[in-house]
Design an enzyme around this catalytic site. Sequence first.
Site, mmCIF file in Angstrom:
data_model
loop_
_atom_site.group_PDB
_atom_site.id
_atom_site.type_symbol
_atom_site.label_atom_id
_atom_site.label_comp_id
_atom_site.label_asym_id
_atom_site.label_seq_id
_atom_site.Cartn_x
_atom_site.Cartn_y
_atom_site.Cartn_z
ATOM 1 N N ASP A 78 0.830 -1.211 0.000
ATOM 2 C CA ASP A 78 0.000 0.000 0.000
ATOM 3 C C ASP A 78 0.861 1.255 0.000
ATOM 4 O O ASP A 78 2.014 1.244 0.431
ATOM 5 C CB ASP A 78 -0.952 0.015 1.185
ATOM 6 C CG ASP A 78 -0.228 0.076 2.524
ATOM 7 O OD1 ASP A 78 0.708 -0.733 2.723
ATOM 8 O OD2 ASP A 78 -0.580 0.910 3.370
ATOM 9 N N GLU A 145 0.201 -1.104 5.607
ATOM 10 C CA GLU A 145 1.276 -0.689 6.509
ATOM 11 C C GLU A 145 1.112 0.763 6.912
ATOM 12 O O GLU A 145 1.363 1.141 8.058
ATOM 13 C CB GLU A 145 2.629 -0.910 5.821
ATOM 14 C CG GLU A 145 3.851 -0.676 6.703
ATOM 15 C CD GLU A 145 4.397 0.738 6.632
ATOM 16 O OE1 GLU A 145 5.349 1.037 7.367
ATOM 17 O OE2 GLU A 145 3.870 1.557 5.838
ATOM 18 N N ASP A 169 12.158 -1.020 2.953
ATOM 19 C CA ASP A 169 11.219 0.078 3.181
ATOM 20 C C ASP A 169 11.934 1.291 3.754
ATOM 21 O O ASP A 169 11.405 2.010 4.585
ATOM 22 C CB ASP A 169 10.105 -0.398 4.124
ATOM 23 C CG ASP A 169 8.952 0.593 4.216
ATOM 24 O OD1 ASP A 169 8.875 1.506 3.365
ATOM 25 O OD2 ASP A 169 8.135 0.453 5.143
#
Length: 483
Positions: A78, A145, A169
């Site tokens: 997402d 997330e 990330d």
Amino acid sequence: MAVTEGLKPEKVFYYFEKICGIPHGSGNVGRLSDYLAEFASDRGLYCIQDEWKNIIIVKEAAQGYETEPPIILQGHMDMVAVKKPDADIDMASQGLRLAVEGDYLYAEDTSLGGDDGIAVAYALAILEDEEILHPRLEVIVTVDEETGMDGAKKLDVSGLQGRRMLNLDSEEEGVILAGCAGGARVDWTLPVRREQGEGCLFALRIKGLAGGHSGCEIHKERGNANCCLGRMLYELNEVLEIRLAELRGGLADNAIPREAEAVFLIPEEGEELLRRQVGRLEAELRYELQTKDPGVFVELERLPIGCCSCVVGEDSARLIGLLFGAPDGVQAMSADIEGLVETSLNLGIVKLAREAVGMQFSVRSSLESAKGAVIKKLENLARMAGASCQVRGDYPGWAYQKASPFRDLTAEVYRRMYGREPRIEAIHAGLECGILAHKMPGLECISIGPDMKDIHTTEERLSISSVERVWDYVIEILKQKSS
């Protein structure tokens, strides 16, 4: 022709553009999850797609790596989907409009979703390539997330063998992250009464702020449009009787809001005083933020309506007081790591509906006790103002491990490749490593990624050259043998 055609690594950018063509804002990831499941099925890879749309894909070890310990590659599907106010795009149903400028890839009028679409693109390119040397790979791609890490919380990891994890990330090349803050979302809801009111109707808008990620940029003390608007309304209400008709600001609780707007009624005779006060308050705001956030400006517009539904005066005053008094920003700096924010909160969203106003905060801290204290403070303030308070999306921090052979290995690979030391840091932003480490005893994590700027904003940019260098770094890590 694809916008990213010719960019290297070709397969990484091919898949990144594919991902950008599928809407995948938080809460709207079904199509992308199905695409990932289909990708695995088409290549004969073992895949689990759970009921929440989390994805796990497994690729067995390359020849000669069968006895090496597995590695987990992890990211989330997402993105924070934000757009410019006048952008002609529906991010819930339309793909992004990519463009290239120099070394940067960006999306026209919207956020790019490099956080964390680039992790998914890296993983797909690795899974597809039969030439890459690697141990057993377990790829985890979670949902939602950005709104509380709910996907990672619900993920069943019982079938995973890996205890070494590369989280992809991060947004700064050359940095190996080895710890992060925990966090939670806190929602206030304040009931209001309305009536038909008459007078002069005005729109007051705060604009031009830089915004940014509330974990990565909160220490820069940029202006928060919601807080700036609350301050202006409070001071205006001291000399004028303001009755709010509309109030809105911010797009995501974990993004520092760049714009906010209030529409309100004042008495007919109050226009001249209002304009003088707004001019004074704008000058003060611009002076205070001249270095930290120099683009800020204020708009005041008289609207051609003299009668509308507005919040009664008493409730308007209570709402304005709550908005003005809401805590925001850095609450404490770490005493152990120089320059690291320990505790903060961000008032990311304010929205006045028919019968209530909602305010949404993102709370972060590397100390669970400090995080809990901020949450209790918000609960107490809400109770005193007659508002309700809901806590959601609470997630643990990721504690720095003093001993980590996997972290040492990745640092050594970096030194060999680039001839310099990587920076090993902890960050104030939240990562899913903490949740997964709690579920998987003995898990060693690091987080890395290519250079990105202004994530979670419409100015988000992804460095093309950095994507290639980090790709080379990841491939080199994968091919390392334990003996």
